[in-house]
Design an enzyme around this catalytic site. Sequence first.
Site, PDB file in Angstrom:
ATOM      1  N   GLU A  65       0.820  -1.217   0.000  1.00 25.39           N
ATOM      2  CA  GLU A  65       0.000   0.000   0.000  1.00 25.39           C
ATOM      3  C   GLU A  65       0.855   1.270   0.000  1.00 25.39           C
ATOM      4  O   GLU A  65       0.765   2.091   0.904  1.00 25.39           O
ATOM      5  CB  GLU A  65      -0.924  -0.002   1.231  1.00 25.39           C
ATOM      6  CG  GLU A  65      -1.976  -1.100   1.200  1.00 25.39           C
ATOM      7  CD  GLU A  65      -3.107  -0.816   0.239  1.00 25.39           C
ATOM      8  OE1 GLU A  65      -3.056   0.195  -0.463  1.00 25.39           O
ATOM      9  OE2 GLU A  65      -4.039  -1.644   0.196  1.00 25.39           O
TER      10      GLU A  65
ATOM     11  N   GLU B  44      -3.864 -10.863  -0.007  1.00 28.50           N
ATOM     12  CA  GLU B  44      -4.745 -10.757   1.162  1.00 28.50           C
ATOM     13  C   GLU B  44      -6.133 -11.185   0.715  1.00 28.50           C
ATOM     14  O   GLU B  44      -6.584 -10.839  -0.370  1.00 28.50           O
ATOM     15  CB  GLU B  44      -4.806  -9.320   1.698  1.00 28.50           C
ATOM     16  CG  GLU B  44      -3.499  -8.840   2.287  1.00 28.50           C
ATOM     17  CD  GLU B  44      -3.532  -7.376   2.766  1.00 28.50           C
ATOM     18  OE1 GLU B  44      -4.611  -6.857   3.071  1.00 28.50           O
ATOM     19  OE2 GLU B  44      -2.443  -6.772   2.802  1.00 28.50           O
TER      20      GLU B  44
HETATM   21  C1  IPT Z   1      -5.184  -3.876   3.502  1.00 26.25           C
HETATM   22  C2  IPT Z   1      -3.822  -3.690   4.083  1.00 26.25           C
HETATM   23  O1  IPT Z   1      -2.829  -4.106   3.184  1.00 26.25           O
HETATM   24  C3  IPT Z   1      -3.628  -4.422   5.360  1.00 26.25           C
HETATM   25  O2  IPT Z   1      -2.462  -3.922   5.961  1.00 26.25           O
HETATM   26  C4  IPT Z   1      -4.800  -4.252   6.251  1.00 26.25           C
HETATM   27  O3  IPT Z   1      -4.946  -2.917   6.576  1.00 26.25           O
HETATM   28  C5  IPT Z   1      -6.032  -4.713   5.551  1.00 26.25           C
HETATM   29  O4  IPT Z   1      -6.223  -3.969   4.392  1.00 26.25           O
HETATM   30  C6  IPT Z   1      -7.259  -4.528   6.396  1.00 26.25           C
HETATM   31  O5  IPT Z   1      -7.166  -5.117   7.634  1.00 26.25           O
HETATM   32  S1  IPT Z   1      -5.473  -2.437   2.549  1.00 26.25           S
HETATM   33  C7  IPT Z   1      -7.184  -2.193   2.377  1.00 26.25           C
HETATM   34  C8  IPT Z   1      -7.415  -0.784   1.936  1.00 26.25           C
HETATM   35  C9  IPT Z   1      -7.777  -3.129   1.385  1.00 26.25           C
END
Ligand code: IPT
Length: 994
Positions: free
Chosen positions: A430, A506
Amino acid sequence: MTNDFENPQIVGQNRLAPRAWFASGTTKSLNGAWRFHYSPTVAEAPQGFHQQGFDSRQWDTLEVPSCWQMHGYGRPHYTNILYPFPVDPPRVPTENPTGSYLREFTLPEGWQDGRVRLRFDGVDSFFRVWLNGQEVGLSKGSRIPAEFDVSDIVRQGQNTLAVQVHQWSDGTYLEDQDMWWLSGIFRDVSLIATPKVHIEDVFVDTSLDSKYQDAYLTIDARIHGVQTEGEYEVRAELLDPTGNAVHGGAAVVLGESVNFGGSVERPRKWSAEDPALYTLRLRLAKGDSVVDQVEFKVGFRVVEIRNGVFRINGQAVKLKGVNRHEHHPDLGRTIPYKTMVEDVLLMKRHNVNAVRTSHYPPHPRFLDMCDQYGLYVIDECDLETHGFGYGPDNITNIPEWEVACLDRMQRMVERDKNHPCVVMWSLGNEAGCGQNHKTMADWTRQRDPSRPIHYEGDSETRNTDVLSQMYTSIPDLIKHGARENWLEGEEEMVQARLRKPFVLCEYAHAMGNGPGSLKEYWEAIYGSDRLMGAFVWEWIDHGIRQRTASGEEFFAYGGDFGEHPHDSNFVIDGLIFPNRVPSPGLVEYKKVIEPVVVERTEDGLRVTNRYDFIDLGHLSATWSLRRDGELVQSGVLAIPHVAPHETADLPLPCSLPKGEGEWVLDVDFVLATETLWAKSGHGIAWAQFVLRESQLAASMAAGPAVQVEDSATALRLSGPTFDLEFDRVRGRIRSWRANGIDLLKDGPQFHFWRAPIDNDGGARAGIQTSWRQEGLDHLQERVGSVEVQSLDSGAVQITVTSRIAPPATRKGLDCVLVYTVDGSGGLTLDATVASPAEWETTLPRVGLRMTLPAAFEKVSWYGRGPGESYIDSKEAGRIGRWQATVDELHTPYVFPQENGNRTDVRWVAVTGKSGFGLRAEGDPTLNFSAHHYTTEDLDRAAHTYDLPHREEVTLILDHRHHGLGSNSCGPAPLPQHQLKVEPFRWTWRLVPTV
Ligand code: IPT
């Protein structure tokens, strides 16, 4: 005025060139109690404390390594995307907490003859160091090591080391990860002695031939201190995993480095499934005398992308991953060695084979463990600038920040380059997609062409080798798997991107109860070779252990320390609780990603080996046959030889049952022998098949005719063993006694509300908002009619029609509940729900709720268990006979919410110690949950301590419920798991148990 901590052009001073982290020379740990002074600003920090003779007697003592906020200095502060201070790069607030650290150490005998370096494995976020009054240097980059040559400053006997750390610096702008802001010397400090001439750095490469059989080992070593060409020689010795020398070689040192290598025939290859590690011993010799020796582990493996598929040792693998932050509930980001081991063990025991080190390089020893135990790693650069958004004004696109971005990448790659576990480098998280990412990628590709580059922020894959996304929906994932394109871009870029593998860096946001649909994600992933795997967000809840004034333990989250701004419980989104107890989500994950899959064929079973490299020889299997949950027969299942990715068919281990009842066959695969990470007998995979369904339909028991006494407001029904009073006004049971004991305190009543889970949208938008807007949390009931009828069988039927509706709207649900009370004292409930109106929203649940007396603490059931399960997260629930107390049925989510449901339940009994109580039978199944909390209690609570532990038991029987999904960050439940408003009808029986 500029200074070193607000100047991104300065990333360090006097720092040694980064190098691999391996055992070299002799190490003296400088961990332990240091003297410590905490100041709210830089200017107010003690001046000249590094000078000899400074009086620090008034100072405190602080353990190093540690995060100072975890020890009463300042306070933890949680934000996700937001910077906790004005965005004014590279400047930081005047209130910049500063820690001054002092300690003495004695130089071990003989060390002054060689080279002495001082190493910091992690300091957050800026530090300057002095030794014996003399400035040594400074460094930034919190999660990467900094080493300094202190040979000329260190002296025999006592030495004084002084370090000053600032909480905020320009580096902070590059470290905007979603986690607590924590500061200080949080990783190890050590002193390393080597000879003057020594092996400073090594880079090994293991390439395999085109058949992945023989290897070529290349050793590239940097030698420090050589004055004369040809005077020294580097001798290599390679020991196989059992310790036998298999290879030797040598090279004469001409310049500052040597590069040599040799073939290794048929080495045992490294993989997460068989993490075979060789030992490479390098000796630096001058004539006959060895002046230096280093040793480290080598794994033979190649990572490549061939035909658009991510491969390890030629095999298309699936990364069954988790995102791991470093978190400890009492220590913050300082992770004790045994906690790292605990994480690795938990991962291995739950079939996880990959870790993304979100979002920074972990403690170096963690990677040693991943090499040793077998986990694939995406090693991620300590770079996140989320607070700047994704546009071109992100500092990763600004030339002044290039040095700092590159420095972070270089220091990670150099530190971790020899780890076989590291299968991809990640440019960070990010941080937009800027010019500086290109610089980082270019350098990395040139320095280490052996590993692909990952970065999710590069949506066009200009600088990356794989297409990475987060929180992609399952339908979109399937399209990616089929290499369909619907993303924008120039044709050439689009084609290039389509040729790359796809990874979900993720997915499955594990916040609170959930995630749902892991099964469907993995069906999609197994459906395409392009899909190389997925990493659950995230491994652990970052809760901080606290106690209330009355001493009750709880886990704190954002805002609990009075911080502003903060992101509340968004930091509580892991597969394990803060105390590392697995949550139901992890148990579900283990089942979904199990490496052995068994399916029913027409006349037997089909076993699929989902390991990528090993057969099933390390497992043993058993089968068992149960009728209505009672064991009838069991035995050993002979596992045929099944090569990786292959299947084998087996006959059924038992004959098809014929008798009454429900017959279920279980097949279990366990470790046959002990491994490094689990004992023999540890469960790896299982499957269950209903061989014969129960032929018995729930029926009414015969009995004497029920006596009825009717009045305008009440109805009294009785039989030889029971007594039931019905409230004619409110249309529900007032009391129900059997054998002189009360069975109910209240209900049953229709129940449509649940305490929203984080994945219902939490405090943010999401289905919960629409549920509340529609008033589903405040339903009211109007009883239309109560009709009583005596049946020929002697039973009595009460039909209650009612309208259940939210306030202030015309919408409502038409409900009918028919109670049939028979002479034996049993009760059949026939429920129908219909909606004349169109609803734009879904329903949280459709069921009946009742309150049971205080002593009803024992619960036994036949259905899925032992853990909780929901419509889109029930793979890990095994059909069987289970028992628990009401307290044990509660899942203590850090932020209280709906929990504890059990699915596919044939019957459940909630009783007192004597076994007397109430039994509910499904037709054929129901869901149940039993708590000492009401739905409203759970809905109101923000912390576990807010929950009033009621004596009585709330029993909720659900006909249907809305799925869990991942919508706290990812997609809503799949359409088939959403509870749409439609006509519902079900029949259950309630009977007293004795
Ligand atoms: C995504 C991040 O990469 C991670 O660090 C964490 O914040 C997660 O979301 C949420 O828990 S970024 C998000 C804007 C999709």
